[in-house]
Design an enzyme around this catalytic site. Structure first.
Site, PDB file in Angstrom:
ATOM      1  N   GLU A 196       0.568  -0.562  -4.801  1.00  0.00           N
ATOM      2  CA  GLU A 196      -0.646   0.264  -5.217  1.00  0.00           C
ATOM      3  C   GLU A 196       0.191   1.707  -5.113  1.00  0.00           C
ATOM      4  OE1 GLU A 196      -4.255   2.855  -3.013  1.00  0.00           O
ATOM      5  OE2 GLU A 196      -2.110   2.460  -2.187  1.00  0.00           O
TER       6      GLU A 196
ATOM      7  N   HIS B  61       0.648  -1.377  -0.106  1.00  0.00           N
ATOM      8  CA  HIS B  61      -0.210   0.061  -0.107  1.00  0.00           C
ATOM      9  C   HIS B  61       0.773   1.377  -0.073  1.00  0.00           C
ATOM     10  CE1 HIS B  61      -2.571   2.899   2.285  1.00  0.00           C
ATOM     11  NE2 HIS B  61      -3.169   3.013   1.375  1.00  0.00           N
TER      12      HIS B  61
ATOM     13  N   ASP C 252      -4.020   4.146  -7.856  1.00  0.00           N
ATOM     14  CA  ASP C 252      -4.775   4.900  -7.356  1.00  0.00           C
ATOM     15  C   ASP C 252      -4.954   6.207  -7.591  1.00  0.00           C
ATOM     16  OD1 ASP C 252      -6.638   6.044  -5.475  1.00  0.00           O
ATOM     17  OD2 ASP C 252      -5.692   5.153  -3.591  1.00  0.00           O
TER      18      ASP C 252
ATOM     19  N   HIS D 194      -0.004  10.685  -1.495  1.00  0.00           N
ATOM     20  CA  HIS D 194      -1.101  10.426  -1.011  1.00  0.00           C
ATOM     21  C   HIS D 194      -1.726  11.631  -0.270  1.00  0.00           C
ATOM     22  CE1 HIS D 194      -4.447   8.695   1.779  1.00  0.00           C
ATOM     23  NE2 HIS D 194      -4.047   7.480   1.074  1.00  0.00           N
TER      24      HIS D 194
ATOM     25  N   ASP E 247      -0.286   5.689  -5.638  1.00  0.00           N
ATOM     26  CA  ASP E 247      -1.006   7.056  -5.873  1.00  0.00           C
ATOM     27  C   ASP E 247      -0.626   8.096  -6.450  1.00  0.00           C
ATOM     28  OD1 ASP E 247      -2.819   6.452  -3.318  1.00  0.00           O
ATOM     29  OD2 ASP E 247      -0.969   6.515  -2.231  1.00  0.00           O
TER      30      ASP E 247
END
Length: 276
Positions: free
Chosen positions: A25, A5, A85, A41, A27
Site C-alpha cells: 500500500e 502497509h 491510498d 502518510h 500513500d
C-alpha cells in the site's frame, strides 16, 4: 494477499517483499490543485511506525514500475498488487475530477510507460470518502478514448477505505461507472493502535459471498498480532494489510490455515471472487 502497509520510500518496496508481502500500500499526497506530488502518510499513523517517510511521486512510480516489469533487473515477481491510498482530502472537492484525470495520466505514462509490457501489477484505487467518487469516474473516463483501455479493464480495481455504509458504497461505485463485482475491493479497519471488531468485515464477507453482492474481495487493516490475524483468516478475508508481513506469512503456515489458504501469485486474479 499480504499487503505491506505504508510503503512510501523506494527502499521499502524490497524491504516489505523480503518480509513476505506480495502486495504493498502506497500513500499518495496531492498538491492544493489535486495533482499527485509525493508519497506521504503523515501523522497520526500506526504505532511503532515512522509516519513521515516520503519520495517525489515521479521517483517512486519509476521504481515501482521497474519492480513490476518482467525483464527489468529490479523486477520482483512477488509484487502482484499495489493499493494506492489516495489522500484526496487535502484539496477542494471541485478539483476531484481533474485530480482523477491527472492520476490516470501518471499511471499510463509513468507506471505503464505507455506500453502493455511495463508495470504489470494489479492496482487498487482506494479513496477515503464516498463523496470523492468523481476521482474514480475521471480515472476511468480518461481511458475511454485511449488505446490503453484494455489495461484499465484488466488491471485496475476500486475501494473506499472510510468504513462507510456498504449499501451506499454500492450506489456510489455505480455512480462512478463501476458495476457490481467490477474489480471491487472492500476494506475495513483502523490503526493498529486500536482494537477493532470483525463485525463489519463479516458483513462485507457476507455481501461478497451473496449471489447478489457487489464485492469481489475483502481485506482487513492494519494488524499484526497473532490472534488478530487468526481471527481475520477465520472470517475468510482475502487480504490482510500489515506492518509486519512476516507475522502473517508465519500464521499461514500454521496447521489451522496451511490447507485453507495460500499466498496469492500473479496467476491469481484479484478481481475474481473465490469460491470454496
Amino acid at each position: 494477499w499480504i499487503m505491506g502497509h505504508m510503503v512510501n520510500k523506494i527502499e521499502q518496496i524490497n524491504e516489505f517483499l523480503d518480509l513476505g508481502a506480495n502486495s504493498i500500500e502506497v500513500d499518495i499526497a496531492f498538491d492544493e490543485l489535486g495533482y499527485p506530488e509525493y508519497t506521504y502518510h503523515g501523522v497520526p499513523c500506526d504505532c511503532k511506525r515512522y509516519c513521515t517517510k516520503s519520495e517525489k511521486i515521479d521517483d517512486f512510480i519509476e521504481a515501482l514500475s521497474a519492480a513490476t516489469t518482467p525483464g527489468n533487473p529490479k523486477f520482483r515477481k512477488e509484487l502482484t498488487l499495489v493499493v494506492f491510498d489516495l489522500k484526496t482530502g487535502g484539496f477542494d472537492a471541485s478539483r476531484m475530477y481533474k485530480s482523477g484525470k491527472a492520476f490516470a495520466e501518471l499511471i499510463q505514462f509513468s507506471y505503464w510507460k505507455g506500453s502493455d509490457d511495463a508495470g504489470r501489477a494489479y492496482i487498487v484505487l482506494s479513496l477515503p470518502k464516498l463523496d470523492h467518487y468523481e476521482f474514480i469516474k475521471a480515472f476511468r473516463e480518461h481511458f475511454d478514448t485511449s488505446t490503453f483501455k484494455n489495461l484499465l479493464e484488466e488491471r485496475v480495481g476500486y475501494d473506499f477505505s472510510g468504513n462507510e455504509d456498504m449499501g451506499l458504497t454500492r450506489v456510489v461505485l455505480n455512480k462512478a461507472g463501476v458495476n457490481d463485482r467490477e474489480h471491487v475491493w472492500q476494506g475495513d479497519g483502523i490503526t493498529n493502535c486500536i482494537l477493532r471488531s470483525l463485525d463489519r468485515v463479516k458483513a462485507a464477507v457476507a455481501i461478497r459471498d451473496s449471489a447478489t453482492g457487489y464485492i469481489n474481495k475483502v481485506y482487513f487493516w492494519t494488524i499484526q498480532a497473532y490472534s488478530s490475524v487468526s481471527d481475520a483468516l477465520n472470517a475468510e478475508v482475502d487480504g490482510i494489510m500489515t506492518n509486519e508481513p512476516d507475522v502473517i506469512a508465519n500464521v499461514l503456515k500454521e496447521d489451522a490455515f496451511k490447507d485453507r489458504f495460500r499466498l496469492a501469485t500473479y496467476r491469481d486474479n484479484p478481481w475474481e471472487t473465490f469460491k470454496r
